[in-house]
Design a protein around this motif. Structure first.
Motif, PDB file in Angstrom:
ATOM      1  N   TYR A 117       0.773  -1.284  -0.073  1.00  0.00           N
ATOM      2  CA  TYR A 117      -0.185   0.039   0.046  1.00  0.00           C
ATOM      3  C   TYR A 117       1.040   1.330   0.021  1.00  0.00           C
ATOM      4  O   TYR A 117       2.073   1.185   0.504  1.00  0.00           O
ATOM      5  CB  TYR A 117      -0.835   0.153   1.075  1.00  0.00           C
ATOM      6  CG  TYR A 117      -1.750  -1.183   1.447  1.00  0.00           C
ATOM      7  CD1 TYR A 117      -2.628  -1.359   0.777  1.00  0.00           C
ATOM      8  CD2 TYR A 117      -1.335  -2.023   2.324  1.00  0.00           C
ATOM      9  CE1 TYR A 117      -3.744  -2.422   0.770  1.00  0.00           C
ATOM     10  CE2 TYR A 117      -2.132  -3.347   2.446  1.00  0.00           C
ATOM     11  CZ  TYR A 117      -3.246  -3.479   1.676  1.00  0.00           C
ATOM     12  OH  TYR A 117      -3.976  -4.548   1.933  1.00  0.00           O
ATOM     13  N   GLU A 128       0.140   2.855  -8.373  1.00  0.00           N
ATOM     14  CA  GLU A 128      -0.206   1.858  -9.552  1.00  0.00           C
ATOM     15  C   GLU A 128       1.047   1.467 -10.143  1.00  0.00           C
ATOM     16  O   GLU A 128       1.431   0.272 -10.401  1.00  0.00           O
ATOM     17  CB  GLU A 128      -1.075   2.434 -10.588  1.00  0.00           C
ATOM     18  CG  GLU A 128      -2.427   2.333  -9.830  1.00  0.00           C
ATOM     19  CD  GLU A 128      -3.605   2.637 -10.737  1.00  0.00           C
ATOM     20  OE1 GLU A 128      -3.169   3.476 -11.880  1.00  0.00           O
ATOM     21  OE2 GLU A 128      -4.909   2.378 -10.347  1.00  0.00           O
ATOM     22  N   THR A 188      -1.510  -0.461  -3.789  1.00  0.00           N
ATOM     23  CA  THR A 188      -2.803  -0.072  -3.581  1.00  0.00           C
ATOM     24  C   THR A 188      -2.961   1.225  -3.092  1.00  0.00           C
ATOM     25  O   THR A 188      -2.309   1.551  -1.925  1.00  0.00           O
ATOM     26  CB  THR A 188      -3.860  -1.066  -2.910  1.00  0.00           C
ATOM     27  OG1 THR A 188      -3.843  -2.324  -3.690  1.00  0.00           O
ATOM     28  CG2 THR A 188      -5.079  -0.207  -2.911  1.00  0.00           C
ATOM     29  N   THR A 213      -9.776   3.959  -0.101  1.00  0.00           N
ATOM     30  CA  THR A 213      -9.121   3.434  -1.065  1.00  0.00           C
ATOM     31  C   THR A 213      -9.572   4.034  -2.421  1.00  0.00           C
ATOM     32  O   THR A 213     -10.633   4.516  -2.567  1.00  0.00           O
ATOM     33  CB  THR A 213      -9.523   1.953  -1.400  1.00  0.00           C
ATOM     34  OG1 THR A 213      -9.108   1.059  -0.241  1.00  0.00           O
ATOM     35  CG2 THR A 213      -8.616   1.446  -2.632  1.00  0.00           C
ATOM     36  N   ARG A 273      -9.157   4.271  -6.614  1.00  0.00           N
ATOM     37  CA  ARG A 273      -9.084   3.818  -7.580  1.00  0.00           C
ATOM     38  C   ARG A 273      -9.441   4.590  -8.767  1.00  0.00           C
ATOM     39  O   ARG A 273     -10.488   5.226  -8.723  1.00  0.00           O
ATOM     40  CB  ARG A 273      -9.674   2.511  -7.563  1.00  0.00           C
ATOM     41  CG  ARG A 273      -8.828   1.487  -7.002  1.00  0.00           C
ATOM     42  CD  ARG A 273      -9.581   0.104  -7.049  1.00  0.00           C
ATOM     43  NE  ARG A 273     -10.144  -0.126  -5.551  1.00  0.00           N
ATOM     44  CZ  ARG A 273     -10.948  -0.940  -5.160  1.00  0.00           C
ATOM     45  NH1 ARG A 273     -11.357  -1.998  -6.099  1.00  0.00           N
ATOM     46  NH2 ARG A 273     -11.164  -1.318  -3.845  1.00  0.00           N
TER      47      ARG A 273
END
Length: 200
Positions: free
Chosen positions: A136, A160, A165, A181, A183
């Motif tokens: 992470y 990435e 993550t 999180t 994304r």
């Protein structure tokens, strides 16, 4: 108790055996047989009574004094962060370091190994350090502090690229940390069947 030295803004562990023990637990980086600690590492170890920190004159530093000495002055977060410091009843110091420390401490208390990067924290799964890369990347963010989307996208791309993550760590006014999180999602696809659409 391990003795650490505060010299010109750096925190060093001069005894190699003590330094090696801390390094095996995921703290610091070696340079010339001395272990250098990051600000969050030093503050955490001092808070947990694993080290004592002395300055160049041999004066033992308290947590509050070490935090003050390690804190950069005059940044944007310093100017805007007075409210958070006052609400937390914490010393007047760099909000950015204080926020990073709160997140660092939270993750360490949960059993993770955490390494500091320039603008984020790298977090290793429990038991994986140093055999595996970090899983992470944690981006610190004080509650109520606006962040440009561009900066968050840069953090996401960096995470990435490293196979990590991205977690956004928001510290509220009580000093509690909440993780989100982040994304990237692609909404450019076409929905052919109305039943597949949201609410359809």
């Amino acid at each position: 108790m391990v003795k650490a030295l505060y010299i010109d803004g750096a925190i060093l562990i001069p005894d190699f055996d003590e330094a090696n023990s801390l390094h095996q637990d995921g703290y610091g980086s070696f340079k010339h047989r001395r272990l250098g600690l990051t600000p969050c590492e030093a503050l955490y170890l001092l808070d947990r009574n694993r080290i004592e920190v002395y300055d160049e004159r041999g004066v033992k530093l308290s947590f509050k004094e070490l935090l003050r000495r390690l804190s950069p002055r005059g940044g944007l977060l310093d100017r805007l962060g007075g409210l958070i410091r006052n609400l937390l009843g914490r010393p007047s110091t760099s909000t950015s370091l204080w926020i990073r420390y709160l997140i660092y401490r939270d993750l360490r208390m949960k059993g993770y190994v955490v390494r500091e990067e320039a603008n984020s924290l790298l977090v290793y799964e429990r038991g994986s350090y140093p055999r595996a890369p970090p899983s992470y990347e944690v981006y610190p963010l004080p509650e109520g502090m606006p962040q440009p989307i561009r900066r968050l996208m840069e953090a996401l791309e960096r995470a990435e690229e490293g196979g990590r993550t991205l977690k956004i760590a928001v510290v509220d006014r009580r000093g509690e940390v909440v993780y989100y999180t982040l994304r990237e999602m692609d909404f450019s696809g076409r929905l052919d069947d109305p039943k597949d659409s949201p609410g359809g």
